[in-house]
Each structure stands twice: as C-alpha cells, then as structure tokens.
Scaffold this motif. Structure first.
Motif, PDB file in Angstrom:
ATOM      1  N   VAL A 134      11.341 -16.147 -14.793  1.00  0.00           N
ATOM      2  CA  VAL A 134      11.138 -14.731 -14.203  1.00  0.00           C
ATOM      3  C   VAL A 134       9.781 -14.141 -15.175  1.00  0.00           C
ATOM      4  O   VAL A 134       8.965 -13.668 -14.717  1.00  0.00           O
ATOM      5  N   VAL A 135      10.242 -13.925 -16.628  1.00  0.00           N
ATOM      6  CA  VAL A 135       9.233 -13.377 -17.257  1.00  0.00           C
ATOM      7  C   VAL A 135       7.843 -14.048 -17.341  1.00  0.00           C
ATOM      8  O   VAL A 135       6.705 -13.183 -17.443  1.00  0.00           O
ATOM      9  N   THR A 192       6.359 -13.060 -13.840  1.00  0.00           N
ATOM     10  CA  THR A 192       5.710 -11.588 -13.888  1.00  0.00           C
ATOM     11  C   THR A 192       4.430 -11.472 -14.620  1.00  0.00           C
ATOM     12  O   THR A 192       3.494 -10.719 -14.343  1.00  0.00           O
ATOM     13  N   GLN A 195       9.017  -7.321 -12.133  1.00  0.00           N
ATOM     14  CA  GLN A 195      10.139  -8.272 -12.339  1.00  0.00           C
ATOM     15  C   GLN A 195      10.949  -8.160 -11.137  1.00  0.00           C
ATOM     16  O   GLN A 195      11.591  -9.337 -10.676  1.00  0.00           O
ATOM     17  N   SER A 199      12.104 -11.000  -8.978  1.00  0.00           N
ATOM     18  CA  SER A 199      13.494 -11.731  -8.686  1.00  0.00           C
ATOM     19  C   SER A 199      13.840 -11.753  -7.431  1.00  0.00           C
ATOM     20  O   SER A 199      14.536 -12.571  -6.871  1.00  0.00           O
TER      21      SER A 199
END
Length: 113
Positions: free
Chosen positions: A40-41, A44, A51, A55
């Motif tokens: 996810v990081v 983003t 975030q 998600s």
C-alpha cells in the motif's frame, strides 16, 4: 423478451468486471500492479493517492477477485490475481489508439478536459 433478458443476465458478470475497472484510481492501481507487486505504501507514493483511498480500492479489487495479497512482514504485498488483466489493459490501449481516444469525448462516458 425472455431471450433478451437471458442475454443481458449472461453479460452481467462482464459488466461488473468493467465497472470494477471504471474508477480511475482502481484502474491506476491495476495498471501499476500489472508491472510488479506492491505494498500500500508503494502505491500511495507512486500514484499520489491517499492511503485510505488505496486501501479502499484494493479491498474492492480483492473482493472482485482481481487482486490478491500476501503477507510480507507487517505489511501485505498486493499483486494481480488474474494476470489476464494485462491483456484487457493492452486491448483497451489498442482500441483507444485506433479511435484517437474518441471515447474521451463521449458525452455520456467521456470527461473532456
């Protein structure tokens, strides 16, 4: 009328697939994951999305069976669950190139800039 309804019902899963890809953020995520798996990081940072947005869209794509996750330490790494999506993206690019992106000007679905 019954045959037409049966035909439309048979197309419902395909319509749902295209709806799942219709959101620009989800499409960007799928395109990015077509290159390589990501956390996810990573998404983003690379896509410039919040975030919570990433998600939310990953959850949608996972629920649709299009992406999958695997644990990597305290994070999860997301990848395409259906590698065939790359063929759909490639075909879409071919159609867009062939039409000169005319769909972007469509009064119903396009978003003129």
């Amino acid at each position: 009328a019954g045959d037409a309804q049966t035909g439309r019902a048979a197309l419902a899963p395909a319509a749902a697939l295209f709806r799942s890809l219709a959101d620009p953020a989800r499409l960007a995520i799928v395109q990015r994951l077509a290159d390589r798996p990501a956390r996810v990081v990573d998404l983003t940072a690379e896509l410039g999305l919040a975030q919570s947005t990433v998600s939310k869209h990953l959850a949608c794509l996972r629920d649709c069976g299009l992406v999958q996750s695997s644990p990597a330490g305290r994070a999860s790494v997301y990848s395409l669950a259906q590698p065939e999506l790359t063929g759909i993206l490639s075909a879409a690019e071919t159609v867009l190139a062939a039409t000169g992106n005319a769909v972007a000007l469509c009064p119903t679905y396009g978003h003129p800039r």
